[in-house]
Enzyme design. Sequence first.
Site, PDB file in Angstrom:
ATOM      1  CB  SER A 371      94.239  34.842  53.167  1.00  0.00           C
ATOM      2  OG  SER A 371      93.065  35.384  52.816  1.00  0.00           O
ATOM      3  CG  ASN A 584      98.900  40.221  57.102  1.00  0.00           C
ATOM      4  OD1 ASN A 584      98.704  41.694  57.956  1.00  0.00           O
ATOM      5  ND2 ASN A 584      98.521  39.859  55.786  1.00  0.00           N
ATOM      6  CB  CYS A 586      98.154  43.089  54.056  1.00  0.00           C
ATOM      7  SG  CYS A 586      98.441  42.376  51.948  1.00  0.00           S
ATOM      8  CD  GLU A 588      95.193  41.362  56.661  1.00  0.00           C
ATOM      9  OE1 GLU A 588      95.272  40.744  55.257  1.00  0.00           O
ATOM     10  OE2 GLU A 588      96.829  42.668  56.371  1.00  0.00           O
ATOM     11  CB  THR A 770      89.653  43.834  49.032  1.00  0.00           C
ATOM     12  OG1 THR A 770      89.546  45.906  49.440  1.00  0.00           O
ATOM     13  CG2 THR A 770      89.326  44.016  50.993  1.00  0.00           C
TER      14      THR A 770
END
Length: 955
Positions: A371, A584, A586, A588, A770
């Site tokens: 990801s 990154n 996002c 996290e 998510t």
Amino acid sequence: MPATADLQTTGATKAPYLTDTHSSTTPEPEYRVIRRNGAVTPFDPRKIAVALTKAFLAVEGASAAGSRRVHDCVEELTGNVVSALTRRVDSGRTFHIEDIQDQVELAMMRGEHHRVARAYVLYREERARERAAAEGVPEDKATSVLRMTLEDGRQVPLDEARLVAVVAEACAGLEAVSPDPILTETRRNLYDGILQDELSLAPILAARTLVEQEPNYAFVSARLLLDRLRREALSFVTGRAEEATQAEMAGRYPGYFRQFIEAGINAELIDLELGRFDLDRLGAALRPERDLNFQYLGLQTLYDRYFLHVGGKRFELPQAFFMRVAMGLAVREIDREARAIEFYDLLSSFDFMASTPTLFNSGTLRPQLSSCFLTTVSDDLEGIFKAVKDNALLAKYSGGLGNDWTPVRGLGAHIKGTNGESQGVVPFLKVANDTAIAVNQGGKRKGAVCAYLETWHIDIEEFLDLRKNTGDDRRRTHDMNTANWVPDLFMERVEADGAWTLFSPDETPDLHDLYGAAFKTAYEAHEARAAAGDVRVFKTVRAVDLWRRMLTMLFETGHPWITFKDPCNIRSPQGHVGVVHSSNLCTEITLNTAKDEVAVCNLGSVNLANHIAEGRLDSERLARTVGTAMRMLDNVVDINFYTIPEARRSNLRHRPVGLGLMGFQDALQKLRIAYASEEAAEFADRSMEAISYHAISASVDLSAERGRYASFDGSLWSKGVLPIDSIDLLQEARPGVEMDRSETLDWEALRQRVRTTGMRNSNVMAIAPTATISNICGVSQSIEPSYQNLFVKSNMSGDFTVVNARLVHDLKARGLWDEVMMSDLKYFDGSLGQIDRVPEDLKALYATAFEIDSDWLIEAASRRQKWIDQAQSLNLYIANPSGRKLDALYRLAWKKGLKTTYYLRSRSATHVEKSTLKGTDGKLNAVSSATGAAEPGSAWGGACAIDDPDCEACQ
């Protein structure tokens, strides 16, 4: 009032003030209109423009005939109507006349032409009465013989019996739904010669309109979409026209599955190795009944973006999709069929969902399953443009990117090779921004990258302005995310109202790799050098002023995000082999990066809502889920297709994974716990403790089976320092950290296992947004509170009505769910707070994100952070923002030990629109989004709009 109701019967003469520039909005000629008598005519947007012009003239008088304002309004409204009708492929290419009129009405309301819209509504009602009086009740089309046009052009009688059977099957077993309104609306849109695709779409669209009245119609819509998908997939794999009901699929799925794998291999979309599995065994393990667990948003998302297709024809059914992903993850297992079935059961049950790149690419010829990728950019042209090239290669196969730009020298710094002065980091960020747009993740979604810069960099003030809509556009990055990488020393200077010095990294290169006490010592030494005249490029500012400007830009543009360097490094298990230089895309992931090491993380999320049973967290089920999920994530490291060698080297050496969670808000509501409460914070604590315990334990088990990760020796793990223990290290470096330290599980025994057996993975936990996979599973996003209880979600698959089904269930149980309640919910933008007849306990339980004090979000996040070895994507919500509130909020996040924060969300960036449509007072139509700089007079600026179709976090 002119005959505006019959828009497509109005003369085709061009509107008097419609310029030729409007022709760009004219759709392709295959768009058609169903008249009220069932006839089909070509769709001509010029007729809409004519009707709109007459409507304005009728209300405003003949004096408006030469008005440039009217001309501009008509042109804009026409474009909006055409766009609304044609932008969705799955809405079909045929529109009913009433649908066009609805869109015209909405366009006028959205444009705030209320007088014209009101007159238009009244005129429509008047014309409807006249038609009813003149013509009587229209003939039911079901009684006439209609024909359907097949793909090959042949026409056959429309099978009314099958239509009725499919709709009835879609409603079976669901409470409070009925086939009748779906069939009535479907028949209204039938016409002689209707295309087969349009016939399959008609009941889907009819069911979708009922979701806001009864949430179970979301399941009905999904089941009707399944019927269309089955026809598409079965016809493709068999090479002939095929249809099947859901009941028939119990017998069809195994045979179809083998055909699917063969078709995918022949189309060079599926890895040949998958054809060597025992396909009969795997086909027999498929669970067709799980197709019924989808809600419409989830299945439509899979249909649009995930299922394999050739020439736009989907040939992958949902259970085949999950098994294909599972097979791809089990391909190197010893008993790979057994593991594939185990992985399939976990995915198809929605207990756990792998991340989007894994779902996209598992089992394909290019299995890029990871990801997130984190890179550090070197301070030379070769390194800079290699970083840009790496971004392109990593983004091609759906990777999200985080770039550390801190090493690049700042504006005015000396360039030895040319004896010139640097233009700083900003021009290169512009190149990176444009690259992200050009390489749009294989054509599946917009490329996404986040640039990080440390707060001491001389270019930090220009960096803060990157997302502004004013200024030199060559020094703006309108599409790239940005984030501040903030040292603790800066926050301490802010607290003390001290000075802060900005440097160019070519003169202070050591600061990049230092944190904690070592950073403070070096930084103060450089300040002394600057004061002595030994530093060429520097600037001293008041720390509070820079902090306020950081918050102001967050207020105005939504960027840069606030992330904290020191807790990311001090609590990192991997501090012995490198430094965390950024997070990154996002926020996290917190992994080491270097010139020769690109960090990679493989993500997946536990569906927490599925693990609530009998009023408690089901620990046994959670342990099973986490154990299997960790094995799947660890497999990704070895199976993964690496586009650059630095990523492969890093991932095989450290083997980090990021197990997260979703459905937190759903879990709270199942437990009857309000988000804004100590009980919710306690549940966040205990649920994350359980996930952390089982994830670490699973990594130990994998280590015993497969061996430790290569860089284990010297890590915090090797010393028996678990995430909960690393808080001591942060407390030592920064006294006064306000983190809860309670625990309930047997951590000492696990410490001993970690020390002696080792870990398979350097990092095991990270909570991702998510945004898309939670839609697939039909649960709330990540750790987010509910945005609204009734709203329209916009993403790359279109607009979807979302209703809080639990709320509707509770309101029905108390006799409160009726048309008035529905209207009130729409009027108050999905909030219960101002609806007097709703009991206080329900208001607290179903409080929306902007009704919850953000301090509770931070408290819950802090409780989780103590258990997590990486970080979490934490969005913050403020209904009535001010500089004082933002200052207090982000200082609290720092004091509570958070490693990162993500988007700042604002209420006024999105709102529910109300229309005057007949019988739908306050009807919910769409979410209007606004990003970027604040508009004059707006209550709020550019904080991220909820469900922005172009926003990575919202996808």
